[in-house]
Design a protein around this motif. Sequence first.
Motif, PDB file in Angstrom:
ATOM      1  N   ASP A 206       0.858  -1.335  -0.041  1.00  0.00           N
ATOM      2  CA  ASP A 206       0.111   0.083   0.021  1.00  0.00           C
ATOM      3  C   ASP A 206       0.975   1.267  -0.017  1.00  0.00           C
ATOM      4  OD1 ASP A 206      -2.273  -1.498   0.170  1.00  0.00           O
ATOM      5  OD2 ASP A 206      -2.488  -1.373   2.276  1.00  0.00           O
ATOM      6  N   GLY A 207       1.921   1.172   0.495  1.00  0.00           N
ATOM      7  CA  GLY A 207       2.748   2.410   0.507  1.00  0.00           C
ATOM      8  C   GLY A 207       4.350   2.101   0.852  1.00  0.00           C
ATOM      9  N   PRO A 208       5.152   2.952   1.248  1.00  0.00           N
ATOM     10  CA  PRO A 208       6.489   2.683   1.849  1.00  0.00           C
ATOM     11  C   PRO A 208       6.377   2.098   3.008  1.00  0.00           C
ATOM     12  CG  PRO A 208       6.044   5.085   1.960  1.00  0.00           C
ATOM     13  CD  PRO A 208       4.872   4.472   1.568  1.00  0.00           C
ATOM     14  N   PRO A 209       7.661   1.416   3.639  1.00  0.00           N
ATOM     15  CA  PRO A 209       7.759   0.934   4.692  1.00  0.00           C
ATOM     16  C   PRO A 209       8.010   1.902   6.041  1.00  0.00           C
ATOM     17  CG  PRO A 209       9.809   0.479   3.502  1.00  0.00           C
ATOM     18  CD  PRO A 209       8.911   1.204   2.729  1.00  0.00           C
ATOM     19  N   SER A 210       7.415   1.421   7.144  1.00  0.00           N
ATOM     20  CA  SER A 210       7.944   2.420   8.340  1.00  0.00           C
ATOM     21  C   SER A 210       8.492   1.620   9.270  1.00  0.00           C
ATOM     22  CB  SER A 210       6.598   2.905   8.912  1.00  0.00           C
ATOM     23  OG  SER A 210       5.826   1.721   9.309  1.00  0.00           O
ATOM     24  N   THR A 211       8.650   0.219   9.359  1.00  0.00           N
ATOM     25  CA  THR A 211       9.482  -0.742  10.067  1.00  0.00           C
ATOM     26  C   THR A 211      10.509  -1.295   9.292  1.00  0.00           C
ATOM     27  OG1 THR A 211       7.811  -2.653   9.896  1.00  0.00           O
ATOM     28  CG2 THR A 211       7.410  -0.910  11.604  1.00  0.00           C
ATOM     29  N   PRO A 212      11.635  -1.859   9.948  1.00  0.00           N
ATOM     30  CA  PRO A 212      12.596  -2.859   9.252  1.00  0.00           C
ATOM     31  C   PRO A 212      12.292  -4.050   8.737  1.00  0.00           C
ATOM     32  CG  PRO A 212      13.487  -1.870  11.232  1.00  0.00           C
ATOM     33  CD  PRO A 212      11.883  -1.351  11.386  1.00  0.00           C
ATOM     34  N   GLU A 217      10.901  -6.867   3.877  1.00  0.00           N
ATOM     35  CA  GLU A 217       9.665  -7.714   2.923  1.00  0.00           C
ATOM     36  C   GLU A 217       9.526  -7.113   1.583  1.00  0.00           C
ATOM     37  OE1 GLU A 217       4.866  -9.224   3.158  1.00  0.00           O
ATOM     38  OE2 GLU A 217       5.795  -7.668   4.456  1.00  0.00           O
ATOM     39  N   MET A 218       9.542  -5.788   1.447  1.00  0.00           N
ATOM     40  CA  MET A 218       9.250  -5.220   0.234  1.00  0.00           C
ATOM     41  C   MET A 218      10.364  -5.207  -0.783  1.00  0.00           C
ATOM     42  SD  MET A 218       7.432  -1.872   1.646  1.00  0.00           S
ATOM     43  CE  MET A 218       5.959  -1.858   2.442  1.00  0.00           C
ATOM     44  N   ALA A 219      11.667  -5.203  -0.171  1.00  0.00           N
ATOM     45  CA  ALA A 219      12.852  -5.211  -0.746  1.00  0.00           C
ATOM     46  C   ALA A 219      13.138  -6.595  -1.374  1.00  0.00           C
ATOM     47  CB  ALA A 219      14.125  -4.693   0.030  1.00  0.00           C
ATOM     48  N   ASN A 226      12.682  -9.048  -9.996  1.00  0.00           N
ATOM     49  CA  ASN A 226      13.653  -8.807 -10.992  1.00  0.00           C
ATOM     50  C   ASN A 226      14.377 -10.171 -11.288  1.00  0.00           C
ATOM     51  OD1 ASN A 226      13.167  -6.185 -11.268  1.00  0.00           O
ATOM     52  ND2 ASN A 226      15.043  -5.519 -10.778  1.00  0.00           N
ATOM     53  N   GLY A 227      14.840 -10.923 -10.430  1.00  0.00           N
ATOM     54  CA  GLY A 227      15.058 -12.222 -10.597  1.00  0.00           C
ATOM     55  C   GLY A 227      16.887 -12.138 -11.237  1.00  0.00           C
ATOM     56  N   ASP A 228      17.427 -11.180 -11.062  1.00  0.00           N
ATOM     57  CA  ASP A 228      18.728 -11.012 -11.651  1.00  0.00           C
ATOM     58  C   ASP A 228      19.595 -10.249 -10.668  1.00  0.00           C
ATOM     59  OD1 ASP A 228      17.783  -8.218 -11.400  1.00  0.00           O
ATOM     60  OD2 ASP A 228      18.218  -7.692 -13.765  1.00  0.00           O
ATOM     61  N   GLY A 229      19.513 -10.397  -9.405  1.00  0.00           N
ATOM     62  CA  GLY A 229      20.212  -9.752  -8.325  1.00  0.00           C
ATOM     63  C   GLY A 229      20.095  -8.508  -8.014  1.00  0.00           C
ATOM     64  N   THR A 230      19.085  -7.977  -8.893  1.00  0.00           N
ATOM     65  CA  THR A 230      18.994  -6.426  -8.569  1.00  0.00           C
ATOM     66  C   THR A 230      17.605  -6.365  -8.190  1.00  0.00           C
ATOM     67  OG1 THR A 230      17.799  -5.831 -10.743  1.00  0.00           O
ATOM     68  CG2 THR A 230      20.305  -5.776 -10.385  1.00  0.00           C
ATOM     69  N   GLY A 231      16.904  -5.039  -7.720  1.00  0.00           N
ATOM     70  CA  GLY A 231      15.382  -4.798  -7.599  1.00  0.00           C
ATOM     71  C   GLY A 231      15.531  -4.629  -6.249  1.00  0.00           C
ATOM     72  N   GLY A 232      16.364  -5.089  -5.233  1.00  0.00           N
ATOM     73  CA  GLY A 232      16.053  -4.739  -3.787  1.00  0.00           C
ATOM     74  C   GLY A 232      16.666  -3.527  -3.458  1.00  0.00           C
ATOM     75  N   TYR A 233      17.412  -3.296  -2.145  1.00  0.00           N
ATOM     76  CA  TYR A 233      17.966  -2.189  -1.511  1.00  0.00           C
ATOM     77  C   TYR A 233      19.535  -2.327  -2.098  1.00  0.00           C
ATOM     78  CZ  TYR A 233      19.862   0.507   2.363  1.00  0.00           C
ATOM     79  OH  TYR A 233      20.759   1.272   3.188  1.00  0.00           O
ATOM     80  N   ILE A 234      19.969  -0.726  -2.451  1.00  0.00           N
ATOM     81  CA  ILE A 234      21.454  -0.800  -2.724  1.00  0.00           C
ATOM     82  C   ILE A 234      22.167  -0.420  -1.542  1.00  0.00           C
ATOM     83  CG2 ILE A 234      23.006   0.616  -3.982  1.00  0.00           C
ATOM     84  CD1 ILE A 234      21.206   0.893  -6.154  1.00  0.00           C
ATOM     85  N   LEU A 235      22.913  -1.444  -0.908  1.00  0.00           N
ATOM     86  CA  LEU A 235      23.762  -0.981   0.247  1.00  0.00           C
ATOM     87  C   LEU A 235      24.482   0.216   0.160  1.00  0.00           C
ATOM     88  CD1 LEU A 235      24.609  -4.800   0.997  1.00  0.00           C
ATOM     89  CD2 LEU A 235      23.328  -3.504   2.338  1.00  0.00           C
ATOM     90  N   ARG A 277      21.743 -10.083   6.423  1.00  0.00           N
ATOM     91  CA  ARG A 277      20.818 -11.196   5.886  1.00  0.00           C
ATOM     92  C   ARG A 277      20.338 -10.833   4.601  1.00  0.00           C
ATOM     93  NH1 ARG A 277      18.045 -10.802  10.315  1.00  0.00           N
ATOM     94  NH2 ARG A 277      16.546  -9.690   9.661  1.00  0.00           N
ATOM     95  N   MET A 278      19.775  -9.338   4.302  1.00  0.00           N
ATOM     96  CA  MET A 278      19.558  -9.145   3.035  1.00  0.00           C
ATOM     97  C   MET A 278      20.509  -9.088   1.882  1.00  0.00           C
ATOM     98  SD  MET A 278      17.331  -5.726   4.213  1.00  0.00           S
ATOM     99  CE  MET A 278      16.916  -5.360   2.681  1.00  0.00           C
ATOM    100  N   LEU A 279      21.588  -8.962   2.398  1.00  0.00           N
ATOM    101  CA  LEU A 279      22.660  -9.274   1.183  1.00  0.00           C
ATOM    102  C   LEU A 279      22.803 -10.656   0.955  1.00  0.00           C
ATOM    103  CD1 LEU A 279      24.996  -8.324  -0.491  1.00  0.00           C
ATOM    104  CD2 LEU A 279      26.392  -8.546   1.266  1.00  0.00           C
ATOM    105  N   ASP A 280      22.819 -11.569   2.006  1.00  0.00           N
ATOM    106  CA  ASP A 280      22.763 -12.994   1.678  1.00  0.00           C
ATOM    107  C   ASP A 280      21.660 -13.516   0.789  1.00  0.00           C
ATOM    108  OD1 ASP A 280      25.203 -12.993   2.919  1.00  0.00           O
ATOM    109  OD2 ASP A 280      24.403 -13.514   4.954  1.00  0.00           O
ATOM    110  N   ASN A 281      20.393 -12.851   1.027  1.00  0.00           N
ATOM    111  CA  ASN A 281      19.269 -13.331   0.390  1.00  0.00           C
ATOM    112  C   ASN A 281      18.893 -12.692  -0.758  1.00  0.00           C
ATOM    113  OD1 ASN A 281      18.724 -15.059   2.637  1.00  0.00           O
ATOM    114  ND2 ASN A 281      17.416 -13.593   3.727  1.00  0.00           N
ATOM    115  N   GLY A 282      19.688 -12.065  -1.106  1.00  0.00           N
ATOM    116  CA  GLY A 282      19.480 -11.189  -2.578  1.00  0.00           C
ATOM    117  C   GLY A 282      18.786  -9.942  -2.924  1.00  0.00           C
ATOM    118  N   CYS A 283      18.411  -9.672  -1.405  1.00  0.00           N
ATOM    119  CA  CYS A 283      17.370  -8.479  -1.305  1.00  0.00           C
ATOM    120  C   CYS A 283      18.232  -7.171  -1.184  1.00  0.00           C
ATOM    121  CB  CYS A 283      16.541  -8.843   0.101  1.00  0.00           C
ATOM    122  SG  CYS A 283      15.812 -10.586   0.207  1.00  0.00           S
TER     123      CYS A 283
END
Length: 471
Positions: A206-212, A217-219, A226-235, A277-283
């Motif tokens: 519905d909108g942007p996240p407010s909690t970690p 989950e959204m990232a 995307n399925g190619d290693g992109t799409g999530g959060y840029i560290l 964890r997000m890096l390891d999971n491809g997020c």
Amino acid sequence: MNANRMWMLAALMVAALVLAACPAPAAQAPAAMEEEAPAEAPMDTGPCAPAADGPLAGIDPRGQTIVWWHQHSGSREEKLAVIVEDFNTNNECGIVLDAQNQGGYNDIRDKVNASTASGEQPASLIVGYQNDQAFYQLNEVLADFDKFIDDPTWGLSAEEREDFFASFIEQGVHPVFDGQRLGFPPNRSMEVLYYNLTWLEELGFDGPPSTPAEFEEMACAAAEANGDGTGGYILRDDASATASWTFALGGDVLNEDNTGYVYNGQATIDAMTMLKRMLDNGCAYFFTEGYPNPEFAARRASFTQGSSSGLPFYANDMVTIAEEQGRDMDVWGVTAIPHTTENPVQNIYGADVMITAGPPEQELAAWLFIKWFTSPEVQARWVEASNYFPTRAGTEAHLTGYVEENPQYGEALALLGYGAYEPQLISYQAVRDAAETAFNEIMQGADIQATLDALTETANELQEELMGEVQ
């Protein structure tokens, strides 16, 4: 001669002798002249007349020329020149400000240090970060702003002072230098989370996240799409990003009295654990080939984190890439760093202006420019020229049109009341490098607790070493 005549002659002779023998009446002394009291000099009551009392009594700022070393360039410098010309033309004190670009912050730091080493006063006004202030004050280069702010004639009223955001105006106070206020905030930027609303809604949110937890989950959902290693959060591996996540999770990277570092608190541990964890999971992923905004605009990242000063660049890339791809531009925005606290805790940062110790007339004249430059009406002009945030709440009333034209700026502006700030300690420049190294070690698999313990120890050793010069 008959007897009568002889008698008259004798009488006349006797009378003459008597008169000659009598003392002449004393001459009357002239009346003493009354001494006139010296005329009192007329009181100077004209514009900018020196104060008659208070700590700055008798100091005359009129006719001073003030040099300001700053880092603004390009169109921002051109727009600043217009504002400065307004001051020079219209200030009643006849003060002239000479604003000079000196390159970047490092260039200014080098010039100040060179001036100090040669025994010369740097420019009357300089710009730099809070750790720069601490370094300069090892040699007592700077004036304490409190003597200006608190002055009954030239200072800020209680109402004016309360109009400044507390975290902004307190950022220049240095506990390790007896609480001196060595910098003053002309503007600020903020760490924000950039998000692609159109894409999130397509993914079912519905909108942007407010909690970690929502953020992760959204990232992860975007990365899976995307399925190619992109799409999530840029560290981000820099110290400002680490501090931002620590603040958002309820912690701090400073100890309670702001004299040392705490990088191994639970909030920092939790932040590093989530990001690893997000890096390891491809997020989440690293992008090191340029700025992240083109990645964000091209839907190769659903989230990026960065300074609010980047808003114009994101806006430009969102339009450009949508046109190149032949599609409607995605709706995007900025929000608070996802947090576990009741309210957001936003990392607010920015350089301060500093007044160098010099002739009292110059110091006061420099303060009068700063006071004018940070007034709400002038701050609003500077906001539109620079895209920085104001440091006073009252400025927002002058920004209605600008916010309507720049809604993402308005989203971030609403978060100014939730500010926290990074260390102003003398060692922070070196500590930033150590924090970046520690972040990358953790992302490469190093033990989180041990790495953050070592970072905390290293940071405090650096601080102790540099502060040894003060003792």
